[in-house]
Scaffold this active site. Structure first.
Site, mmCIF file in Angstrom:
data_model
loop_
_atom_site.group_PDB
_atom_site.id
_atom_site.type_symbol
_atom_site.label_atom_id
_atom_site.label_comp_id
_atom_site.label_asym_id
_atom_site.label_seq_id
_atom_site.Cartn_x
_atom_site.Cartn_y
_atom_site.Cartn_z
ATOM 1 N N THR A 127 2.195 -6.451 -16.834
ATOM 2 C CA THR A 127 1.671 -5.189 -16.358
ATOM 3 C C THR A 127 0.631 -5.284 -15.620
ATOM 4 O O THR A 127 -0.988 -5.841 -16.419
ATOM 5 C CB THR A 127 1.436 -3.974 -17.682
ATOM 6 O OG1 THR A 127 1.582 -2.751 -16.983
ATOM 7 C CG2 THR A 127 1.107 -4.502 -19.076
ATOM 8 N N ASP A 128 0.333 -3.627 -14.844
ATOM 9 C CA ASP A 128 -1.156 -3.597 -13.638
ATOM 10 C C ASP A 128 -1.816 -3.113 -15.144
ATOM 11 O O ASP A 128 -3.348 -3.199 -14.787
ATOM 12 C CB ASP A 128 -1.105 -3.376 -12.741
ATOM 13 C CG ASP A 128 -0.177 -1.571 -12.910
ATOM 14 O OD1 ASP A 128 0.471 -1.305 -14.026
ATOM 15 O OD2 ASP A 128 0.037 -1.238 -11.824
ATOM 16 N N GLU A 129 -1.786 -2.344 -16.424
ATOM 17 C CA GLU A 129 -2.517 -1.871 -16.794
ATOM 18 C C GLU A 129 -3.096 -2.487 -18.040
ATOM 19 O O GLU A 129 -4.232 -2.013 -18.435
ATOM 20 C CB GLU A 129 -1.378 -1.188 -18.045
ATOM 21 C CG GLU A 129 0.000 -0.116 -17.678
ATOM 22 C CD GLU A 129 0.358 0.803 -18.451
ATOM 23 O OE1 GLU A 129 0.230 1.020 -19.356
ATOM 24 O OE2 GLU A 129 1.830 1.223 -18.260
ATOM 25 N N TYR A 151 -1.001 -1.042 -26.510
ATOM 26 C CA TYR A 151 0.118 -2.277 -25.534
ATOM 27 C C TYR A 151 -0.294 -2.822 -24.791
ATOM 28 O O TYR A 151 0.076 -3.980 -24.203
ATOM 29 C CB TYR A 151 1.203 -0.859 -24.171
ATOM 30 C CG TYR A 151 2.133 -1.495 -23.337
ATOM 31 C CD1 TYR A 151 2.827 -2.192 -23.953
ATOM 32 C CD2 TYR A 151 1.743 -0.930 -22.283
ATOM 33 C CE1 TYR A 151 3.969 -2.874 -22.377
ATOM 34 C CE2 TYR A 151 2.702 -1.716 -20.980
ATOM 35 C CZ TYR A 151 3.162 -2.298 -21.570
ATOM 36 O OH TYR A 151 3.811 -2.565 -20.425
ATOM 37 N N LYS A 155 -0.161 -6.419 -24.437
ATOM 38 C CA LYS A 155 -0.289 -7.930 -22.600
ATOM 39 C C LYS A 155 -1.110 -8.512 -21.982
ATOM 40 O O LYS A 155 -0.941 -9.285 -22.151
ATOM 41 C CB LYS A 155 0.693 -6.574 -22.049
ATOM 42 C CG LYS A 155 1.643 -5.773 -22.338
ATOM 43 C CD LYS A 155 3.050 -6.559 -22.590
ATOM 44 C CE LYS A 155 3.349 -7.455 -21.293
ATOM 45 N NZ LYS A 155 4.643 -8.085 -21.666
ATOM 46 N N PRO A 206 7.900 18.048 -20.457
ATOM 47 C CA PRO A 206 6.601 17.515 -20.166
ATOM 48 C C PRO A 206 5.823 16.718 -19.479
ATOM 49 O O PRO A 206 6.042 15.695 -19.211
ATOM 50 C CB PRO A 206 6.923 16.758 -21.918
ATOM 51 C CG PRO A 206 8.094 15.927 -21.456
ATOM 52 C CD PRO A 206 8.706 16.697 -20.356
HETATM 53 P P1 NAD Z 1 12.096 -2.278 -22.488
HETATM 54 O O1 NAD Z 1 11.588 -1.942 -23.520
HETATM 55 O O2 NAD Z 1 13.071 -1.849 -21.804
HETATM 56 O O3 NAD Z 1 12.955 -3.797 -22.394
HETATM 57 C C1 NAD Z 1 12.633 -4.586 -23.445
HETATM 58 C C2 NAD Z 1 13.753 -6.091 -24.447
HETATM 59 O O4 NAD Z 1 12.977 -6.604 -24.757
HETATM 60 C C3 NAD Z 1 14.934 -5.280 -25.096
HETATM 61 O O5 NAD Z 1 16.082 -5.417 -24.650
HETATM 62 C C4 NAD Z 1 14.151 -5.085 -26.378
HETATM 63 O O6 NAD Z 1 15.316 -5.343 -27.368
HETATM 64 C C5 NAD Z 1 13.420 -6.979 -26.450
HETATM 65 N N1 NAD Z 1 12.951 -7.022 -27.355
HETATM 66 C C6 NAD Z 1 11.527 -6.668 -27.784
HETATM 67 N N2 NAD Z 1 11.461 -7.202 -29.118
HETATM 68 C C7 NAD Z 1 11.650 -8.425 -29.065
HETATM 69 C C8 NAD Z 1 11.913 -9.564 -29.611
HETATM 70 N N3 NAD Z 1 10.795 -9.524 -31.048
HETATM 71 N N4 NAD Z 1 12.854 -10.591 -29.263
HETATM 72 C C9 NAD Z 1 14.038 -10.227 -28.047
HETATM 73 N N5 NAD Z 1 13.661 -8.986 -27.880
HETATM 74 C C10 NAD Z 1 13.243 -8.243 -27.573
HETATM 75 O O7 NAD Z 1 10.830 -2.815 -21.384
HETATM 76 P P2 NAD Z 1 11.489 -3.103 -19.757
HETATM 77 O O8 NAD Z 1 10.821 -2.013 -18.803
HETATM 78 O O9 NAD Z 1 12.559 -4.170 -19.154
HETATM 79 O O10 NAD Z 1 9.737 -4.181 -19.623
HETATM 80 C C11 NAD Z 1 10.190 -5.515 -19.307
HETATM 81 C C12 NAD Z 1 8.679 -6.251 -19.403
HETATM 82 O O11 NAD Z 1 8.199 -5.739 -18.379
HETATM 83 C C13 NAD Z 1 7.650 -5.905 -20.313
HETATM 84 O O12 NAD Z 1 7.070 -7.348 -20.466
HETATM 85 C C14 NAD Z 1 6.826 -4.782 -20.112
HETATM 86 O O13 NAD Z 1 5.758 -5.038 -20.339
HETATM 87 C C15 NAD Z 1 6.786 -5.289 -18.262
HETATM 88 N N6 NAD Z 1 6.594 -4.194 -17.465
HETATM 89 C C16 NAD Z 1 7.030 -3.217 -17.374
HETATM 90 C C17 NAD Z 1 7.214 -2.435 -17.225
HETATM 91 C C18 NAD Z 1 7.923 -0.979 -16.817
HETATM 92 O O14 NAD Z 1 7.322 -0.097 -15.494
HETATM 93 N N7 NAD Z 1 8.945 -0.925 -17.012
HETATM 94 C C19 NAD Z 1 5.949 -2.148 -15.772
HETATM 95 C C20 NAD Z 1 5.083 -3.049 -15.510
HETATM 96 C C21 NAD Z 1 5.714 -4.180 -17.295
#
Ligand code: NAD
Length: 331
Positions: A127-129, A151, A155, A206
């Site tokens: 993530t860019d965060e 978080y 990451k 919110p």
């Molecule tokens: P999400 O929370 O929707 O999905 C996460 C998935 O990981 C879920 O299906 C969960 O069941 C699974 N999971 C969690 N812990 C687990 C474990 N210990 N073993 C196996 N599976 C596990 O998240 P997302 O929004 O789809 O994000 C996916 C990735 O992208 C993440 O790594 C997140 O950091 C990154 N990301 C997301 C965003 C965003 O805007 N959503 C932005 C930047 C980066």
């Protein structure tokens, strides 16, 4: 080619899996996909229903921290796209432990398995965060990591492990760092789906603090195409930013959602700001554009309107998730 997709039942991972199996992602056409997902609160098995009958698809319910399970899976796969994570900043402010366990330890277990079993390619979705907050300008991949939330710190820890496994052991791994994703199947605790579904039920939304926080919005289809390009042609040991090119303050995105939902700003409740809330994120995406030919294709106005329609059409998907999250919050 057989790909292990961790977290493939989540928002972004399931988009990657559905589109890879429909051969809509460049560079991974024809791939078999094994999803490993432990189905936490944000993992939704039904997200994979559209491709559940594909002969190229296997689902394994399990944890990325389970080294014995990884030892069974890894000899059968060629590459990894690693999405699995705890992903919600607010939850990490309340309880950081699971973020370290899943995001740091889980990633390390996967890297070890990849090393032991000679996995040919590993893409870590970050993530860019991890860069922190930037007042003006854009982050290139060279910027230092200054994460501000538990978080993003977890990451950043996982990113550094991926880098170390490449530098120390020569693992063929790359990292992607994307901006805020939006799209269908987005868990209704995040800003866009929360606001849309609240307004559908005539409830208020919110808005944190003054709402001046700026985010770059990236359609999940564009993000997954970028990840596939990095998987296929990205260089080992390199980081690639992925963005959508639409920067909006939270006030601006709220106004757009209100307009699409036919509501006015009397529906906005200004609530206490998130602790340590980053003011502005903005990624420079010229590296992935120049090296891999990526460019965002979904215009934000169209993408947002389609998302609103998706939530209107899929109440049966989001309503139980929201009810469960509300019950959990009362505990
Ligand atoms: P999400 O929370 O929707 O999905 C996460 C998935 O990981 C879920 O299906 C969960 O069941 C699974 N999971 C969690 N812990 C687990 C474990 N210990 N073993 C196996 N599976 C596990 O998240 P997302 O929004 O789809 O994000 C996916 C990735 O992208 C993440 O790594 C997140 O950091 C990154 N990301 C997301 C965003 C965003 O805007 N959503 C932005 C930047 C980066």
């Amino acid at each position: 080619m057989k790909l292990l997709v961790t977290g493939g039942a989540g928002f972004i991972g399931s988009n990657f899996v559905r589109r890879a199996l429909n051969d809509e992602l460049p560079g991974v056409e024809g791939a078999e996909i094994v999803v490993l997902d432990s189905l936490t609160y944000s993992g939704v098995r039904e997200n994979l229903d559209p491709i559940a009958d594909s002969p190229r698809f296997t689902f394994i319910e399990g944890d990325i921290r389970d080294a014995a399970l990884l030892d069974e899976i890894f000899p059968t796969i060629d590459g990894v796209v690693h999405f699995a994570a705890e992903s919600h900043v607010d939850r990490s402010v309340r309880d950081a432990a699971i973020f370290v366990e899943t995001n740091v330890l889980g990633t390390q277990r996967l890297l070890d398995a990849a090393l032991t079993h000679g996995t040919k390619r590993f893409v870590h979705v970050s993530t860019d965060e991890v860069y922190g907050s930037i007042e003006e300008g854009e982050w290139t991949e060279e910027f230092p990591l200054e994460p501000n939330s538990p978080y993003s710190a977890s990451k950043a820890g996982s990113d550094l492990l991926v880098r170390a496994y490449h530098r120390t052991h020569g693992l063929n791994a790359s990292i992607t760092r994307c901006s805020n994703n939006y799209g269908p199947y987005h868990f209704p605790e995040k800003l866009i789906p929360l606001f849309v579904t609240n307004l559908m039920d005539d409830q208020h939304v919110p808005l944190y603090g003054t709402g001046e926080n700026v985010r770059d919005w990236l359609h999940v289809d564009d993000h997954c195409r970028g990840i596939a390009l990095v998987f296929a042609n990205g260089r080992a040991g390199e980081v690639y930013n992925i963005g959508g090119g639409t920067q909006l303050t939270n006030v601006e995105i709220t106004e757009k959602i209100l307009e699409l939902m036919g509501k006015d700003d009397s529906y906005v409740d200004h609530v206490e700001d998130r602790k340590g809330h980053d003011l502005r994120y903005c990624v420079d995406i010229s590296k992935i554009e120049n090296e891999l030919g990526y460019e965002p294709q979904v215009p934000f106005e169209r993408g947002l309107a389609e998302v609103v329609q998706w939530y209107r059409d899929n109440r049966a998907w989001w309503e139980p998730l929201k009810e469960r999250a509300a019950l959990e919050a009362q505990k």
